[in-house]
Design an enzyme around this catalytic site. Structure first.
Site, PDB file in Angstrom:
ATOM      1  N   ARG A 263       0.803  -1.233   0.000  1.00  0.00           N
ATOM      2  CA  ARG A 263       0.000   0.000   0.000  1.00  0.00           C
ATOM      3  C   ARG A 263       0.833   1.278   0.000  1.00  0.00           C
ATOM      4  O   ARG A 263       0.299   2.375  -0.162  1.00  0.00           O
ATOM      5  CB  ARG A 263      -0.963  -0.007   1.198  1.00  0.00           C
ATOM      6  CG  ARG A 263      -2.118  -0.988   0.992  1.00  0.00           C
ATOM      7  CD  ARG A 263      -3.273  -0.641   1.880  1.00  0.00           C
ATOM      8  NE  ARG A 263      -3.059  -1.079   3.251  1.00  0.00           N
ATOM      9  CZ  ARG A 263      -3.405  -0.376   4.328  1.00  0.00           C
ATOM     10  NH1 ARG A 263      -3.958   0.813   4.202  1.00  0.00           N
ATOM     11  NH2 ARG A 263      -3.186  -0.845   5.528  1.00  0.00           N
TER      12      ARG A 263
ATOM     13  N   THR B 159       4.477 -14.093  10.536  1.00  0.00           N
ATOM     14  CA  THR B 159       5.406 -13.508  11.513  1.00  0.00           C
ATOM     15  C   THR B 159       6.220 -14.574  12.260  1.00  0.00           C
ATOM     16  O   THR B 159       7.374 -14.334  12.609  1.00  0.00           O
ATOM     17  CB  THR B 159       4.656 -12.600  12.506  1.00  0.00           C
ATOM     18  OG1 THR B 159       3.458 -13.274  12.936  1.00  0.00           O
ATOM     19  CG2 THR B 159       4.256 -11.286  11.866  1.00  0.00           C
TER      20      THR B 159
ATOM     21  N   LYS C   5      28.993  25.505   3.736  1.00  0.00           N
ATOM     22  CA  LYS C   5      29.149  24.050   3.558  1.00  0.00           C
ATOM     23  C   LYS C   5      30.565  23.635   3.917  1.00  0.00           C
ATOM     24  O   LYS C   5      31.520  24.263   3.457  1.00  0.00           O
ATOM     25  CB  LYS C   5      28.863  23.661   2.113  1.00  0.00           C
ATOM     26  CG  LYS C   5      28.891  22.166   1.893  1.00  0.00           C
ATOM     27  CD  LYS C   5      29.465  21.747   0.549  1.00  0.00           C
ATOM     28  CE  LYS C   5      30.962  21.890   0.494  1.00  0.00           C
ATOM     29  NZ  LYS C   5      31.576  21.291  -0.699  1.00  0.00           N
TER      30      LYS C   5
ATOM     31  N   ASN D  46      35.091  27.151  -4.929  1.00  0.00           N
ATOM     32  CA  ASN D  46      35.752  25.952  -4.405  1.00  0.00           C
ATOM     33  C   ASN D  46      35.849  24.832  -5.436  1.00  0.00           C
ATOM     34  O   ASN D  46      36.539  23.861  -5.222  1.00  0.00           O
ATOM     35  CB  ASN D  46      35.025  25.441  -3.162  1.00  0.00           C
ATOM     36  CG  ASN D  46      33.577  25.086  -3.438  1.00  0.00           C
ATOM     37  OD1 ASN D  46      32.954  25.680  -4.316  1.00  0.00           O
ATOM     38  ND2 ASN D  46      33.056  24.132  -2.704  1.00  0.00           N
TER      39      ASN D  46
END
Ligand code: UD1
Ligand code: CA
Length: 450
Positions: free
Chosen positions: A15, A81, A333, A368
């Site tokens: 689902r 299970t 960053k 950079n």
């Protein structure tokens, strides 16, 4: 007492309508499976066994990233299970102690609840985690007598009378390992679903005269996820709880419902968070920080007294020392911003270190990336970077050094020096007035022709 966790994670999750295995869908930016693993980790387990099936390779990668010692066993066919738990039999052959069975798609079980289950094992052979359901729906029901659970009946197999019971099965079980695998071996699949039900171990244990009891928890802990709508609802539940925890710890959230947190967000007291702030994974914010509206943080550390935003972005590896200031439309960053340094407007600082008290002018960019490799920029203490400086890495600017605004810096700047790298200014007297006259005359001619 040694503990082994067995986490069931083989189901497809039809689902969810997804290519991603259900247990890897994130809640608060962390896969559901890791929520279960982290809750279980509080029991300090000696063994962790994940039962994988659908998308097993991906599941294994995520689980082993979290814990190197986690073992993955395969359940190629999902026969129920009990069959799932049985796949851990060999992996736990040498283990003696208690097994705690968790579900990978039930992310909210609290560590304290697991501790209650393990504690209840002192008096009972089998401990089931149950909950009183507002709407018992299709959950398995616990049939009790006094403090004993006599059996668990699945909804599909239940009589109308049994369906009236509102004490439901969460699916979590604690039991001695040897006994658990003995009981599982006795289970058949003679039921409405044609599955091997783990829940049947209760009746088998009782038949042997063993003691089975239920520990109960709040229904919110047993919330399972089967669809995207339930995933969103579960995330909402997580957010509400995490915000409440932060408020209780002394963090100010000006508009709590607009702050989005990750599972591992850590924020110190007296920090103030304005509306619409998003925390990705791996963020630690110390005390007394101000995070202004519309900021986005992930994988970063912010020290005491820093001020961030509005509209700031801290990306992985951003390390802000005490009192650092990051202003609007600034992206940081993989960079260390030292104590009291300021990057206040419209800048990108990446793969860099910025010295204490340095001032980075508006529009500064650390260039950079050369298209192939990344390079570092180093800026000294008390440096002054003029507005609109392009720092073409690898490059360094010394302590107390300056760059003139608009400079493109390609060579290192020594301590105390000033670098200017821009074309020389020339002023042409009267030229502006003449140019305006020509342009206005041109416009007048064009307007007349129309
Ligand atoms: C199960 C319980 C039910 C309980 C409910 C709580 C059984 C028979 N029923 O029902 O009493 O109220 O959970 O949510 O145990 N799984 C595998 N392999 C399998 C089957 C399941 O790994 O062969 C995993 C699933 O991925 C899932 C978990 O086990 O994580 C539970 O399975 P599911 O089929 O959802 O059980 P329920 O029918 O919901
Ligand atoms: Ca289920």
């Amino acid at each position: 007492m040694s503990i082994a966790l067995v986490i069931l994670a083989a189901g497809k999750g039809t689902r969810m309508e997804s290519d991603l295995p259900k247990v890897l869908h994130p809640i608060a930016q962390v896969p559901m499976l890791l929520h279960a693993m982290r809750a279980g980790a509080a029991l300090d387990p000696q063994e962790v066994v994940i039962v994988a099936g659908h998308g097993a390779e991906q599941v294994a990668r995520v689980a082993q990233d979290e814990s190197e010692t986690a073992r993955i066993v395969m359940q190629t066919e999902q026969l129920g299970t009990a069959h799932a738990v049985d796949q851990a039999r060999e992996a736990l052959a040498g283990f003696s102690g208690d097994v705690v069975v968790l579900y990978g798609d039930t992310p909210f079980v609290q560590p304290e609840t697991l501790a209650h289950m393990v504690a209840a094992r002192a008096k009972h052979d089998l401990v089931i985690l149950g909950f009183h359901a507002a709407e018992p729906g299709r959950y398995g029901r616990l049939v009790t007598e006094g403090d004993q659970v006599q059996r668990i009946v699945e909804f599909k197999d239940a009589t109308d009378e049994e369906r009236q019971i509102n004490l439901c099965n969460s699916g979590l079980v604690a039991c001695d390992a040897g006994l658990l695998f003995e009981l599982i071996a006795e289970i058949d699949n003679d039921n409405a679903a044609g599955e091997y039900y783990l829940t049947d171990i209760v009746a088998h244990a009782r038949k042997r005269g063993l003691s089975a009891t239920a520990v109960t928890c709040d229904e919110s802990e047993t919330l399972g996820v089967n669809s995207r709508a339930e995933l969103a609802a579960a995330d909402g539940v997580f957010q509400a709880r995490a915000r409440a925890d932060l408020l209780a710890l002394g963090v100010t959230l000006m508009a709590p419902e607009t702050v989005y947190l990750a599972q591992d967000t850590v924020i110190g007291r007296d920090t103030v968070i304005e509306p619409n702030v998003v925390f990705g994974p791996g963020v630690t914010v110390e005390s007394g920080v101000t995070i202004r509206a519309f900021s986005h943080l992930e994988g970063c550390h912010v020290s005491r007294g820093a001020v961030i935003g509005p509209y700031a972005r801290l990306r992985p590896g951003a390390e802000l020392a005490e009192g650092a200031r990051i202003g609007n439309f600034v992206e940081i960053k993989n960079a260390v911003i030292d104590a009291g340094a300021k990057v206040n407007h419209l800048s990108y600082v990446g793969d860099a270190s910025v010295g204490a008290r340095a001032n980075i002018g508006a529009g500064t960019i650390t260039c950079n990336y050369d298209g192939v490799m990344k390079h570092r920029t180093t800026i000294g203490a008390d440096a002054f970077i003029g507005s609109n400086t392009m720092l073409v890495a690898p490059v360094s600017v010394g302590d107390h050094a300056m760059t003139a605004s608009g400079s493109v810096i390609t060579r290192n700047v020594e301590d105390d020096a000033m670098a200017i790298s821009r074309s020389k200014q020339e002023n042409k007297p009267d030229r502006a007035r003449k140019l305006f006259e020509i342009l206005r005359a041109k416009k007048a001619r064009r307007d007349k022709e129309r």
